[in-house]
Design a protein around this motif. Sequence first.
Motif, short mmCIF file in Angstrom:
data_model
loop_
_atom_site.label_atom_id
_atom_site.label_comp_id
_atom_site.label_asym_id
_atom_site.label_seq_id
_atom_site.Cartn_x
_atom_site.Cartn_y
_atom_site.Cartn_z
N CYS A 1 3.80 -3.97 4.94
CA CYS A 1 4.02 -4.52 3.75
C CYS A 1 5.36 -3.66 2.96
O CYS A 1 5.90 -4.47 2.09
CB CYS A 1 2.69 -4.07 2.85
SG CYS A 1 2.48 -2.25 2.46
N CYS B 1 0.82 -1.32 0.00
CA CYS B 1 -0.06 -0.14 0.03
C CYS B 1 0.94 1.15 -0.07
O CYS B 1 2.16 1.08 -0.13
CB CYS B 1 -0.94 -0.05 1.24
SG CYS B 1 -0.09 0.19 2.95
N SER C 1 0.89 3.45 2.64
CA SER C 1 1.27 3.96 3.81
C SER C 1 2.76 3.79 4.25
O SER C 1 3.03 2.77 4.32
CB SER C 1 0.30 3.98 4.96
OG SER C 1 0.06 2.42 5.00
N HIS D 1 0.00 -7.14 1.74
CA HIS D 1 -1.58 -7.22 1.85
C HIS D 1 -2.14 -8.44 0.87
O HIS D 1 -1.61 -8.60 -0.25
CB HIS D 1 -2.26 -6.05 1.67
CG HIS D 1 -1.78 -4.84 2.46
ND1 HIS D 1 -2.14 -4.99 3.81
CD2 HIS D 1 -0.79 -3.84 2.37
CE1 HIS D 1 -1.47 -3.65 4.22
NE2 HIS D 1 -0.79 -3.19 3.49
N CYS E 1 4.25 0.74 6.83
CA CYS E 1 3.25 -0.23 6.66
C CYS E 1 4.10 -1.79 6.99
O CYS E 1 5.08 -1.62 6.42
CB CYS E 1 2.29 -0.21 5.66
SG CYS E 1 1.16 -1.45 5.84
ZN LIG Z 1 0.71 -1.90 3.67
#
Ligand SMILES: [Zn+2]
Length: 119
Positions: free
Chosen positions: A55, A48, A50, A61, A53
């Motif tokens: 990820c 993503c 942000s 995700h 995060c």
């Molecule tokens: Zn993320």
Amino acid sequence: MTCKLMASSQLTELSVRKLLARRRLLAGRLSEPERTLRGVLLREGRSCSSEGCRCRRGELHGPYTYLAVYTEGRSRTIYVPAAARAATEAHVALTQRNEELLLEISQINLELLRRRALE
Ligand SMILES: [Zn+2]
């Protein structure tokens, strides 16, 4: 009810009458052309936007389902919502079966053309 498809080298050994019968059989197995959906289903994780995060550290995700489609000379990937996944899988599978049948019908017609028996 499955129909093993024949290679074009096998088709050359059939008589014209048998080719025509096989073509009719294959055409009868085509189903629901209105559900045609060409593409390949993929399951992929995504990162993503942000900062910080998980990820960004490789814990992606998902995985989410996407349909890879090739249209107008380029390929695109379309997100498939979970609620549409089963229907999409069914459409794609039906399309692959129909396209295998159409491919063999085309090979039969090519063989008929070679023998001057295409009408
Ligand atoms: Zn993320």
